[in-house]
Design a protein around this motif. Structure first.
Motif, PDB file in Angstrom:
ATOM      1  N   ALA A   1       0.831  -1.214   0.000  1.00  0.00           N
ATOM      2  CA  ALA A   1       0.000   0.000   0.000  1.00  0.00           C
ATOM      3  C   ALA A   1       0.860   1.257   0.000  1.00  0.00           C
ATOM      4  N   LEU A   2       1.902   1.279   0.854  1.00  0.00           N
ATOM      5  CA  LEU A   2       2.786   2.451   0.908  1.00  0.00           C
ATOM      6  C   LEU A   2       3.483   2.672  -0.426  1.00  0.00           C
ATOM      7  N   ASN A   3       3.922   1.593  -1.048  1.00  0.00           N
ATOM      8  CA  ASN A   3       4.591   1.704  -2.344  1.00  0.00           C
ATOM      9  C   ASN A   3       3.658   2.296  -3.396  1.00  0.00           C
ATOM     10  N   GLN A   4       2.422   1.811  -3.460  1.00  0.00           N
ATOM     11  CA  GLN A   4       1.459   2.313  -4.440  1.00  0.00           C
ATOM     12  C   GLN A   4       1.080   3.766  -4.165  1.00  0.00           C
ATOM     13  N   ILE A   5       0.937   4.118  -2.886  1.00  0.00           N
ATOM     14  CA  ILE A   5       0.586   5.499  -2.523  1.00  0.00           C
ATOM     15  C   ILE A   5       1.731   6.444  -2.857  1.00  0.00           C
ATOM     16  N   GLN A   6       2.966   6.052  -2.500  1.00  0.00           N
ATOM     17  CA  GLN A   6       4.124   6.915  -2.758  1.00  0.00           C
ATOM     18  C   GLN A   6       4.304   7.178  -4.247  1.00  0.00           C
ATOM     19  N   GLN A   7       4.007   6.190  -5.085  1.00  0.00           N
ATOM     20  CA  GLN A   7       4.111   6.383  -6.538  1.00  0.00           C
ATOM     21  C   GLN A   7       3.132   7.441  -7.045  1.00  0.00           C
ATOM     22  N   ARG A   8       2.026   7.624  -6.312  1.00  0.00           N
ATOM     23  CA  ARG A   8       0.947   8.483  -6.790  1.00  0.00           C
ATOM     24  C   ARG A   8       0.830   9.812  -6.044  1.00  0.00           C
ATOM     25  N   ILE A   9       1.684  10.023  -5.022  1.00  0.00           N
ATOM     26  CA  ILE A   9       1.675  11.291  -4.292  1.00  0.00           C
ATOM     27  C   ILE A   9       2.012  12.428  -5.261  1.00  0.00           C
TER      28      ILE A   9
ATOM     29  N   HIS B   1       0.159  13.214  -7.722  1.00  0.00           N
ATOM     30  CA  HIS B   1      -0.527  12.947  -8.996  1.00  0.00           C
ATOM     31  C   HIS B   1      -2.001  12.650  -8.697  1.00  0.00           C
ATOM     32  N   SER B   2      -2.345  11.354  -8.628  1.00  0.00           N
ATOM     33  CA  SER B   2      -3.740  11.027  -8.324  1.00  0.00           C
ATOM     34  C   SER B   2      -4.046  11.141  -6.841  1.00  0.00           C
ATOM     35  N   ILE B   3      -3.015  11.192  -5.999  1.00  0.00           N
ATOM     36  CA  ILE B   3      -3.205  11.360  -4.556  1.00  0.00           C
ATOM     37  C   ILE B   3      -2.552  12.663  -4.120  1.00  0.00           C
ATOM     38  N   GLN B   4      -3.357  13.593  -3.615  1.00  0.00           N
ATOM     39  CA  GLN B   4      -2.868  14.892  -3.171  1.00  0.00           C
ATOM     40  C   GLN B   4      -2.747  14.888  -1.647  1.00  0.00           C
ATOM     41  N   GLY B   5      -1.555  14.593  -1.161  1.00  0.00           N
ATOM     42  CA  GLY B   5      -1.361  14.528   0.281  1.00  0.00           C
ATOM     43  C   GLY B   5       0.081  14.222   0.629  1.00  0.00           C
ATOM     44  N   HIS B   6       0.311  13.913   1.887  1.00  0.00           N
ATOM     45  CA  HIS B   6       1.652  13.617   2.396  1.00  0.00           C
ATOM     46  C   HIS B   6       1.583  12.389   3.298  1.00  0.00           C
ATOM     47  N   ILE B   7       2.708  11.697   3.438  1.00  0.00           N
ATOM     48  CA  ILE B   7       2.784  10.532   4.322  1.00  0.00           C
ATOM     49  C   ILE B   7       3.663  10.868   5.514  1.00  0.00           C
ATOM     50  N   GLU B   8       3.181  10.551   6.703  1.00  0.00           N
ATOM     51  CA  GLU B   8       3.985  10.647   7.925  1.00  0.00           C
ATOM     52  C   GLU B   8       4.305   9.228   8.364  1.00  0.00           C
ATOM     53  N   HIS B   9       5.605   8.914   8.433  1.00  0.00           N
ATOM     54  CA  HIS B   9       6.016   7.530   8.661  1.00  0.00           C
ATOM     55  C   HIS B   9       6.167   7.157  10.131  1.00  0.00           C
TER      56      HIS B   9
END
Length: 284
Positions: free
Chosen positions: A154-162, A164-172
């Motif tokens: 899930a993290l890999n797929q989200i990071q690829q799309r940050i 682009h199709s996902i407008q946001g940030h990840i806090e690890h």
């Protein structure tokens, strides 16, 4: 015998001759056909895949086609066990053929026993972004549980799309969260308003509990607000004993100490402790 009767006899003879000359192919039972096909397969003359009920045979190309069609019918994601049930072939064929499709076509993946098309993941990311914009913040753990993905995938797929199709940030930290700029601004406004309104020292831990759940994000916001001067105060202490002390309170303390010294010529450490100064020796 009359001429008419001879004519009829000759006609019957011609019909019999036609029947005798007509080729009648040999008739095989279903069992005979199955045995012949199995023999040809065993001799490597033909290469077919039999269904679990033994009633049908598939070519390799046909099974490839049916696997792809079944996956797209299911919305782009289907479990290997569902493929086995719906296509009625042994699971070993499903595992081999889906693996071969993944190797030959980068639009397909096999993840945790599911055969997935990348179009499904594109649609998933768009829906995830819609939910994110509505909520402001989402837990990666909750996303994984809801969609039955591993955390790493899930993290890999989200990071690829940050971006682009996902407008946001990840806090690890704190279990990993996905959040928007809007959420960050709302939390910053809340913390800024609370701390600018206070006139007394507050435990940083209590401020955190009152405003949000993500501790690392909270401390980042607090540091930014202090550094930019958007809140007037300072942090003293460490860990769970950290205090936010507003400048208003510090200035009031200093005025009280100066007034006490001017009036009495001194001030004692006990009075400083009672006034809220935790380390009067270093303070003075």
């Amino acid at each position: 015998m009359a001429s008419k009767e001879w004519t009829e006899v000759h006609a019957l003879q011609d019909m019999l001759q036609n029947v005798q000359n007509t080729y009648q192919p040999p008739m095989f039972s279903e069992q005979n056909c199955v045995e012949i096909v199995q023999k040809l397969i065993k001799l490597n003359i033909i290469d077919l895949i039999h269904t679990l009920d033994g009633k049908e045979y598939l070519t390799h190309d046909q099974l490839f086609l049916e696997i792809r069609e079944e996956a797209m019918t299911q919305g782009g994601r289907v479990s290997l066990l569902t493929l086995q049930t719906n296509l009625n072939v042994d699971i070993s064929y499903i595992e081999k053929f889906t693996s071969d499709l993944v190797k030959s076509d980068n639009q397909w993946l096999v993840i945790q026993g599911d055969f997935i098309n990348r179009r499904y993941l594109d649609k998933w990311s768009e829906e995830l972004n819609d939910n994110l914009q509505d909520a402001g913040i989402l837990s990666i753990t909750d996303i994984c549980t809801h969609h039955n993905f591993t955390k790493d995938f899930a993290l890999n797929q989200i990071q690829q799309r940050i971006g682009h199709s996902i407008q946001g940030h990840i806090e690890h930290q704190n279990g990993d969260v996905l959040f928007t700029d809007g959420y960050l601004e709302r939390q910053k406004s809340c913390i800024r308003g609370l701390l600018n309104a206070t006139t007394q020292p507050l435990k940083v831990q209590n401020i955190f509990k009152r405003t949000m759940k993500e501790e690392k994000i909270f401390h980042n916001i607090l540091t930014q607000l202090l550094t930019s001067g958007e809140i007037k105060g300072t942090i003293r202490g460490s860990h769970d004993k950290e205090l936010f002390i507003p400048n208003f309170y510090i200035e009031a303390q200093e005025r009280w100490i100066n007034s006490s010294i001017q009036a009495n010529g001194y001030t004692d450490y006990e009075r400083l402790l009672k006034s809220g100064i935790p380390d009067p020796i270093n303070y003075v």
